[in-house]
Design a protein around this motif. Structure first.
Motif, short mmCIF file in Angstrom:
data_model
loop_
_atom_site.label_atom_id
_atom_site.label_comp_id
_atom_site.label_asym_id
_atom_site.label_seq_id
_atom_site.Cartn_x
_atom_site.Cartn_y
_atom_site.Cartn_z
N GLN A 71 0.82 -1.21 0.00
CA GLN A 71 0.00 0.00 0.00
C GLN A 71 0.85 1.26 0.00
N THR A 72 2.09 1.18 0.51
CA THR A 72 2.96 2.37 0.52
C THR A 72 3.56 2.65 -0.85
N LEU A 73 3.44 1.70 -1.77
CA LEU A 73 4.02 1.86 -3.11
C LEU A 73 3.06 2.54 -4.09
N ARG A 74 1.82 2.71 -3.68
CA ARG A 74 0.83 3.24 -4.60
C ARG A 74 1.27 4.59 -5.17
N GLY A 75 1.36 4.66 -6.50
CA GLY A 75 1.67 5.90 -7.18
C GLY A 75 3.14 6.23 -7.33
N VAL A 76 4.07 5.40 -6.79
CA VAL A 76 5.48 5.78 -6.83
C VAL A 76 6.07 5.75 -8.23
N CYS A 77 5.41 5.04 -9.15
CA CYS A 77 5.93 4.93 -10.51
C CYS A 77 5.25 5.88 -11.49
N GLU A 78 4.36 6.72 -11.03
CA GLU A 78 3.68 7.64 -11.93
C GLU A 78 4.69 8.55 -12.62
N CYS A 97 13.27 -12.76 3.36
CA CYS A 97 13.77 -12.94 2.00
C CYS A 97 12.61 -12.95 1.01
N GLY A 98 11.59 -13.74 1.32
CA GLY A 98 10.45 -13.80 0.42
C GLY A 98 9.70 -12.49 0.34
N ALA A 99 9.53 -11.84 1.50
CA ALA A 99 8.76 -10.60 1.55
C ALA A 99 9.41 -9.49 0.73
N VAL A 100 10.76 -9.38 0.80
CA VAL A 100 11.46 -8.30 0.10
C VAL A 100 11.82 -8.70 -1.32
N ASN A 101 12.49 -9.83 -1.47
CA ASN A 101 13.11 -10.18 -2.75
C ASN A 101 12.16 -10.81 -3.76
N HIS A 102 11.05 -11.34 -3.28
CA HIS A 102 10.10 -11.97 -4.18
C HIS A 102 8.81 -11.17 -4.25
N PHE A 103 8.04 -11.18 -3.15
CA PHE A 103 6.75 -10.49 -3.17
C PHE A 103 6.92 -8.98 -3.28
N GLY A 104 7.99 -8.43 -2.70
CA GLY A 104 8.24 -7.00 -2.82
C GLY A 104 8.50 -6.58 -4.25
N VAL A 105 9.26 -7.42 -4.99
CA VAL A 105 9.51 -7.13 -6.40
C VAL A 105 8.19 -7.16 -7.19
N HIS A 106 7.37 -8.18 -6.91
CA HIS A 106 6.07 -8.25 -7.60
C HIS A 106 5.24 -7.01 -7.33
N ALA A 107 5.22 -6.54 -6.08
CA ALA A 107 4.41 -5.37 -5.74
C ALA A 107 4.90 -4.14 -6.49
N LEU A 108 6.22 -3.96 -6.57
CA LEU A 108 6.76 -2.80 -7.28
C LEU A 108 6.51 -2.92 -8.78
N ARG A 154 15.71 -14.14 -4.61
CA ARG A 154 16.13 -13.18 -5.63
C ARG A 154 15.94 -13.76 -7.03
N LEU A 155 16.14 -15.06 -7.18
CA LEU A 155 15.90 -15.69 -8.47
C LEU A 155 14.41 -15.60 -8.84
N ARG A 156 13.53 -15.77 -7.86
CA ARG A 156 12.10 -15.63 -8.14
C ARG A 156 11.77 -14.18 -8.52
N GLY A 157 12.42 -13.23 -7.85
CA GLY A 157 12.23 -11.84 -8.23
C GLY A 157 12.72 -11.56 -9.63
N GLU A 158 13.87 -12.15 -10.00
CA GLU A 158 14.39 -12.02 -11.37
C GLU A 158 13.36 -12.49 -12.40
#
Length: 325
Positions: A71-78, A97-108, A154-158
């Motif tokens: 939710q904190t990422l909303r609009g950051v890429c506009e 690891c999963g929260a940042v490197n995998h799911f965090g990448v998906h969210a961004l 990180r591979l999943r994020g890749e």
């Protein structure tokens, strides 16, 4: 009369650097800000720490957000043209690891997709290949076999970045001001056990932080070079014999040259006693061949490697001298 040159005419547009206050991201931000010849882009830095939200310094806008809180990422890429993802968690907590490197990448990436970001560049790691030896493989010749929660996530994020048409850079060992792992770990090893395994003088892929930042900045500026999907090894094209690294530690930081008359098994056992947190994989990274064909990145970025290792390492003397042994 021609009007003033815009960022868009330079091909940079608006650049968002996620993790732009970290080791790699910070160097990239400095490289982009200082690139007077090409014109500094409209630059935003996304970080969960550092400058206050919405603050401006040196023409850089800082945005506070947390990859683990979508939710904190909303609009950051506009309005963003290029997203550079240089944020990661490299600890041993598998959930983080999963929260940042995998799911965090998906969210961004979801935000990037929503905003129509044209180009995505992700800084990953050659550790996704696991333990070697690895000897000169090109990107398409080696299969990832991650051996830690950090590398696996990180591979999943890749994979998500490549699915989005982005490019992924995989450096092996990075040295330079801000390095708190590569050289400091070697210093601790040689201080605790002033010897080296007999006949262990592997070849390794290194890249200076300055050279890595230059290559990424060049990709940011070049629309075509930054199109994917593609994977690049990020390393000096000349693998470094480990003996030269040990000699540089001796000449620049005053460490004694290790005699190298201890068996590999005894050396590993002694290191394990004094540095129990050092994993077998981390130990293998500096005692076995781990080098990769990195010519594709240099060709694609249009850059040339900087001065030889010894010269670039000596320029970091003050930083490494301040690090705890």
């Amino acid at each position: 009369m021609a009007g003033p040159t815009t960022h868009a005419e330079h091909g940079t547009g608006t650049v968002l650097v996620a993790g732009g206050t970290g080791f790699i991201g910070g160097a990239l931000v400095r490289a982009l800000v200082s690139d007077a010849d090409s014109g500094a882009p409209d630059l935003r830095v996304l970080s969960s720490r550092g400058a206050a939200v919405g603050s401006h310094a040196d023409g850089v806008r800082h945005i506070g957000a947390d990859l683990t809180r979508p939710q904190t990422l909303r609009g950051v890429c506009e309005g963003v043209t290029t997203l550079v993802h240089a944020a990661s968690y490299v600890g041993r907590d598998p959930d983080r690891c999963g929260a940042v490197n995998h799911f965090g990448v998906h969210a961004l990436l979801d935000e990037a997709r929503r905003a129509g970001v044209a180009r995505i560049i992700c800084l990953s790691t050659a550790s996704v290949y696991g333990t070697g030896p690895h000897r000169g493989a090109r990107e398409e010749e080696i299969t990832p076999r991650p051996q830690s929660p950090a590398s696996a996530s990180r591979l999943r994020g890749e994979a998500a970045v490549l699915d989005a048409g982005g490019i992924v850079l995989r450096p092996h060992l990075i040295y330079g001001e801000g390095d708190r792992w590569v050289v400091p770990s070697l210093v601790r090893m040689l201080t605790a056990v002033p010897d080296w395994p007999a006949r262990s003088r592997p070849l390794t892929s290194l890249i200076s932080l300055r050279d890595l930042a230059r290559c990424v900045a060049a990709l940011v500026r070049d629309h075509e070079a930054a199109r994917g999907p593609a994977v690049y090894h990020a390393a000096d094209p000349r693998p470094l014999p480990f003996g030269r690294l040990l000699l540089a530690l001796h000449r620049v930081l005053g460490l004694p040259l290790p005699p190298g008359d201890i068996s590999p098994a005894e050396h590993r056992a002694r290191i394990a006693r004094v540095m129990p947190a050092l994993t077998d994989h981390q130990y293998a990274l500096v005692t076995q061949d781990h080098w990769y064909d990195a010519r594709k990145l240099w060709e694609r970025s249009g850059q040339r490697p900087g001065p030889v290792f010894e010269e670039q390492f000596a320029a970091c003397r003050d930083w490494y001298a301040r690090q705890p042994a």
